[in-house]
Design a protein around this motif. Sequence first.
Motif, PDB file in Angstrom:
ATOM      1  N   LYS A 117      12.500  12.087  15.138  1.00 39.98           N
ATOM      2  CA  LYS A 117      12.481  10.628  15.282  1.00 39.98           C
ATOM      3  C   LYS A 117      11.188  10.150  15.929  1.00 39.98           C
ATOM      4  O   LYS A 117      10.774   9.026  15.731  1.00 39.98           O
ATOM      5  CB  LYS A 117      13.697  10.140  16.079  1.00 39.98           C
ATOM      6  N   GLN A 118      10.580  11.003  16.748  1.00 36.48           N
ATOM      7  CA  GLN A 118       9.294  10.630  17.328  1.00 36.48           C
ATOM      8  C   GLN A 118       8.570  11.891  17.746  1.00 36.48           C
ATOM      9  O   GLN A 118       9.180  12.946  17.901  1.00 36.48           O
ATOM     10  CB  GLN A 118       9.455   9.685  18.515  1.00 36.48           C
ATOM     11  N   ALA A 119       7.251  11.782  17.883  1.00 35.52           N
ATOM     12  CA  ALA A 119       6.474  12.903  18.394  1.00 35.52           C
ATOM     13  C   ALA A 119       6.326  12.683  19.894  1.00 35.52           C
ATOM     14  O   ALA A 119       6.162  11.545  20.338  1.00 35.52           O
ATOM     15  CB  ALA A 119       5.107  12.956  17.726  1.00 35.52           C
ATOM     16  N   ILE A 120       6.375  13.780  20.658  1.00 34.25           N
ATOM     17  CA  ILE A 120       6.349  13.623  22.114  1.00 34.25           C
ATOM     18  C   ILE A 120       4.937  13.400  22.658  1.00 34.25           C
ATOM     19  O   ILE A 120       4.749  13.349  23.855  1.00 34.25           O
ATOM     20  CB  ILE A 120       7.012  14.817  22.833  1.00 34.25           C
ATOM     21  N   ASP A 121       3.951  13.257  21.771  1.00 34.68           N
ATOM     22  CA  ASP A 121       2.617  12.916  22.287  1.00 34.68           C
ATOM     23  C   ASP A 121       2.399  11.393  22.262  1.00 34.68           C
ATOM     24  O   ASP A 121       2.303  10.760  23.297  1.00 34.68           O
ATOM     25  CB  ASP A 121       1.495  13.669  21.552  1.00 34.68           C
ATOM     26  N   ASP A 122       2.404  10.790  21.051  1.00 36.57           N
ATOM     27  CA  ASP A 122       2.157   9.335  21.019  1.00 36.57           C
ATOM     28  C   ASP A 122       3.439   8.504  21.153  1.00 36.57           C
ATOM     29  O   ASP A 122       3.365   7.286  21.315  1.00 36.57           O
ATOM     30  CB  ASP A 122       1.368   8.940  19.760  1.00 36.57           C
ATOM     31  N   ASP A 123       4.610   9.151  21.085  1.00 33.90           N
ATOM     32  CA  ASP A 123       5.899   8.453  21.258  1.00 33.90           C
ATOM     33  C   ASP A 123       6.025   7.198  20.388  1.00 33.90           C
ATOM     34  O   ASP A 123       6.588   6.188  20.815  1.00 33.90           O
ATOM     35  CB  ASP A 123       6.109   8.064  22.739  1.00 33.90           C
ATOM     36  N   CYS A 124       5.513   7.245  19.155  1.00 31.62           N
ATOM     37  CA  CYS A 124       5.502   6.036  18.317  1.00 31.62           C
ATOM     38  C   CYS A 124       6.867   5.716  17.692  1.00 31.62           C
ATOM     39  O   CYS A 124       7.238   4.559  17.587  1.00 31.62           O
ATOM     40  CB  CYS A 124       4.453   6.147  17.220  1.00 31.62           C
ATOM     41  N   ASN A 125       7.578   6.740  17.242  1.00 33.47           N
ATOM     42  CA  ASN A 125       8.868   6.514  16.597  1.00 33.47           C
ATOM     43  C   ASN A 125       8.730   5.578  15.385  1.00 33.47           C
ATOM     44  O   ASN A 125       9.319   4.505  15.335  1.00 33.47           O
ATOM     45  CB  ASN A 125       9.876   5.940  17.609  1.00 33.47           C
ATOM     46  N   GLN A 126       7.899   5.970  14.421  1.00 37.57           N
ATOM     47  CA  GLN A 126       7.626   5.108  13.268  1.00 37.57           C
ATOM     48  C   GLN A 126       7.593   5.850  11.933  1.00 37.57           C
ATOM     49  O   GLN A 126       7.936   5.270  10.906  1.00 37.57           O
ATOM     50  CB  GLN A 126       6.216   4.477  13.389  1.00 37.57           C
ATOM     51  N   THR A 127       7.103   7.081  11.933  1.00 37.98           N
ATOM     52  CA  THR A 127       6.666   7.698  10.685  1.00 37.98           C
ATOM     53  C   THR A 127       7.783   7.792   9.642  1.00 37.98           C
ATOM     54  O   THR A 127       7.564   7.480   8.476  1.00 37.98           O
ATOM     55  CB  THR A 127       6.057   9.089  10.957  1.00 37.98           C
ATOM     56  N   GLY A 128       8.976   8.201  10.066  1.00 34.76           N
ATOM     57  CA  GLY A 128      10.082   8.340   9.110  1.00 34.76           C
ATOM     58  C   GLY A 128      10.435   7.018   8.460  1.00 34.76           C
ATOM     59  O   GLY A 128      10.623   6.922   7.242  1.00 34.76           O
ATOM     60  N   GLN A 129      10.516   5.976   9.298  1.00 34.91           N
ATOM     61  CA  GLN A 129      10.863   4.653   8.782  1.00 34.91           C
ATOM     62  C   GLN A 129       9.779   4.169   7.806  1.00 34.91           C
ATOM     63  O   GLN A 129      10.078   3.549   6.779  1.00 34.91           O
ATOM     64  CB  GLN A 129      10.981   3.648   9.937  1.00 34.91           C
ATOM     65  N   MET A 130       8.507   4.429   8.166  1.00 37.71           N
ATOM     66  CA  MET A 130       7.397   3.992   7.310  1.00 37.71           C
ATOM     67  C   MET A 130       7.436   4.719   5.971  1.00 37.71           C
ATOM     68  O   MET A 130       7.240   4.104   4.913  1.00 37.71           O
ATOM     69  CB  MET A 130       6.061   4.248   8.007  1.00 37.71           C
ATOM     70  N   LEU A 131       7.704   6.027   6.022  1.00 41.26           N
ATOM     71  CA  LEU A 131       7.783   6.798   4.784  1.00 41.26           C
ATOM     72  C   LEU A 131       8.907   6.249   3.890  1.00 41.26           C
ATOM     73  O   LEU A 131       8.712   6.050   2.688  1.00 41.26           O
ATOM     74  CB  LEU A 131       8.019   8.279   5.104  1.00 41.26           C
ATOM     75  N   ALA A 132      10.062   5.993   4.507  1.00 43.47           N
ATOM     76  CA  ALA A 132      11.196   5.459   3.734  1.00 43.47           C
ATOM     77  C   ALA A 132      10.806   4.140   3.068  1.00 43.47           C
ATOM     78  O   ALA A 132      11.098   3.909   1.893  1.00 43.47           O
ATOM     79  CB  ALA A 132      12.412   5.277   4.642  1.00 43.47           C
ATOM     80  N   ALA A 133      10.118   3.288   3.821  1.00 51.56           N
ATOM     81  CA  ALA A 133       9.706   1.987   3.279  1.00 51.56           C
ATOM     82  C   ALA A 133       8.743   2.162   2.105  1.00 51.56           C
ATOM     83  O   ALA A 133       8.895   1.517   1.071  1.00 51.56           O
ATOM     84  CB  ALA A 133       9.057   1.150   4.381  1.00 51.56           C
ATOM     85  N   LEU A 134       7.752   3.037   2.276  1.00 50.01           N
ATOM     86  CA  LEU A 134       6.752   3.221   1.215  1.00 50.01           C
ATOM     87  C   LEU A 134       7.391   3.771  -0.059  1.00 50.01           C
ATOM     88  O   LEU A 134       6.962   3.462  -1.162  1.00 50.01           O
ATOM     89  CB  LEU A 134       5.633   4.158   1.694  1.00 50.01           C
ATOM     90  N   MET A 135       8.435   4.611   0.109  1.00 49.46           N
ATOM     91  CA  MET A 135       9.097   5.192  -1.053  1.00 49.46           C
ATOM     92  C   MET A 135      10.193   4.285  -1.602  1.00 49.46           C
ATOM     93  O   MET A 135      10.750   4.567  -2.672  1.00 49.46           O
ATOM     94  CB  MET A 135       9.713   6.557  -0.687  1.00 49.46           C
ATOM     95  N   GLY A 136      10.561   3.233  -0.843  1.00 51.74           N
ATOM     96  CA  GLY A 136      11.684   2.388  -1.250  1.00 51.74           C
ATOM     97  C   GLY A 136      13.019   3.105  -1.088  1.00 51.74           C
ATOM     98  O   GLY A 136      13.996   2.806  -1.767  1.00 51.74           O
ATOM     99  N   TRP A 137      13.061   4.078  -0.166  1.00 55.28           N
ATOM    100  CA  TRP A 137      14.260   4.870   0.087  1.00 55.28           C
ATOM    101  C   TRP A 137      14.996   4.333   1.310  1.00 55.28           C
ATOM    102  O   TRP A 137      14.395   3.718   2.188  1.00 55.28           O
ATOM    103  CB  TRP A 137      13.894   6.333   0.348  1.00 55.28           C
ATOM    104  N   PRO A 138      16.298   4.641   1.423  1.00 57.55           N
ATOM    105  CA  PRO A 138      17.010   4.286   2.655  1.00 57.55           C
ATOM    106  C   PRO A 138      16.676   5.273   3.773  1.00 57.55           C
ATOM    107  O   PRO A 138      16.141   6.351   3.510  1.00 57.55           O
ATOM    108  CB  PRO A 138      18.479   4.406   2.251  1.00 57.55           C
TER     109      PRO A 138
END
Lengths: 249, 309
Positions: A117-138
Amino acid sequence: MKVLVPVKRVIDYNVKVRVKPDQSDVDLANVKMSMNPFDEIAVEEAVRMKEAGTVEEVIAVSIGPEKAQDQLRQALAMGADRAILIETTETVEPLSVAKLLAKVCEEENPDLVVMGKQAIDDDCNQTGQMLAALMGWPQGTFASAVTKEGDKLHVTREVDGGLQTIALTLPAVVTTDLRLNEPRYASLPNIMKAKKKPLDKKSPSDYGVEIIARLKTLKVTEPPKREAGIKVESVADLVEKLKNEAGVL
Amino acid sequence: MTILVIAEHSNDHLSDATAKTVSAATKIGGDIHVLVAGSGASAVAGQAAKIAGVAKVLHADDDHYAKQLAEPMAELILSLAGDYDVLMAPAGTDGKNYMPRVAAKLDVMQISDIIAVESADTFQRPIYAGNAIATVQSSDAKKVITVRGTAFEAPAMDGSASVETIGAADFPSISEFVKEELTKSDRPELQGAKIVISGGRALASGENFEKYIYPVADKLGAAVGASRAAVDAGYVPNDMQVGQTGKVVAPELYIAVGISGAIQHLAGMKDSKVIVAINKDEEAPIFQVADYGLVADLFEAMPELEKAL
């Protein structure tokens, strides 16, 4: 099903992070690096799905320096079948990571992407959601349980009020929370076997993705320090201090 | 500058973090609108209209927004995004869920979990579990931001913004709500409470939370939290976890009981005004951040504390 598991090489979670004196970043020289703990949980989940027979192939992918091979080899030792390293020495922000992963998804056509859900360095918590959005996936974020129910994926999510279960069509992206599983330690024979598993090396340009940073880090500083206070002798003493000195009771 | 704050709510109650996100928006400056997307959530729209600094509330009401799933929420926010320079949401599990989806579709790099606004494009955010603070400047024309509510003051609730009803956006039929198990409690919410009392691994069981933590919490009107160790061990549910990956709290008084003080936990509570630690290990790291430390066996100290209050 085919599952893609992105993993990130980050500072080991036991290392005490220190800010560089010039405030340009944290000091990563000569510190132990490991797989992001949430990504380990993702690898474990994918491997368990394979062991349960719902998944045929698990592909680990990492975007980072050449040394990120170590983390991919760990994923392979845990049970992933093959790995892809997209090699770059630049800092890759979540948006660029998501764009690269989207290209990998187009090429590999996974039914499911499981990632931390997030990387423990930048603590962004974004990448999975962004990937889902770009693919149009849930997306099923902060997962504490994942089950295949017919042609849908049921994901139980750790939300602020408790637990929420949602049903997703496939393909989908799942991001892992702490309690999804306890990752295994790779056994020595599996570590040896992992050395022979295929690891493809690519570069961001192979995927036509240009790495451009949108955020500029102006400085990195220590958080305000909290000084240790005093020790009180007894409960009575504590209550007295909270009432009369701190004024919080 | 026009800013849209996406409200976090339960269809009948607006979260404190939403009001605090408006405070952060005020620091950026400009016209501030609040989007309330829910089902039967007109009371929430009314609450949002009272937040000082809000010019307009947009209210979209539809069954599809009842649980604020990421896919329909992102579609709705995207349908409005063209009119705004900044999109902001509290960094709770809702905002963290749909905002990056919005950001990716807008080709924007989200700025997560900000704790300070330096200027309209420069923000502070914690990294490495709060062990360092990064000051970052965004070059994106449109900004997508999530806000750590505890870092901002609660605004006055004396506003009177207009409420405008808006239509729903498209509903992607790729996700659906199945069920939820929400923790029911008569105690205050962790993130808004003035006093928080948390238990750790040393409690050794869920029953001991009942016996030693809850009675003191009820005397103090406090919310109850827990360390990751106590949650992982199954003593209490996940939504009680205080820490970098759980909830971040900053109450007037935080009482840590039988918690050693792992970095992960400290990241979630070290901005509390007064910290009390009760632990029988005098070397426990929690004492390094505590204003008042009591080296004692919690099973003796807690009943005593209950009596003393």
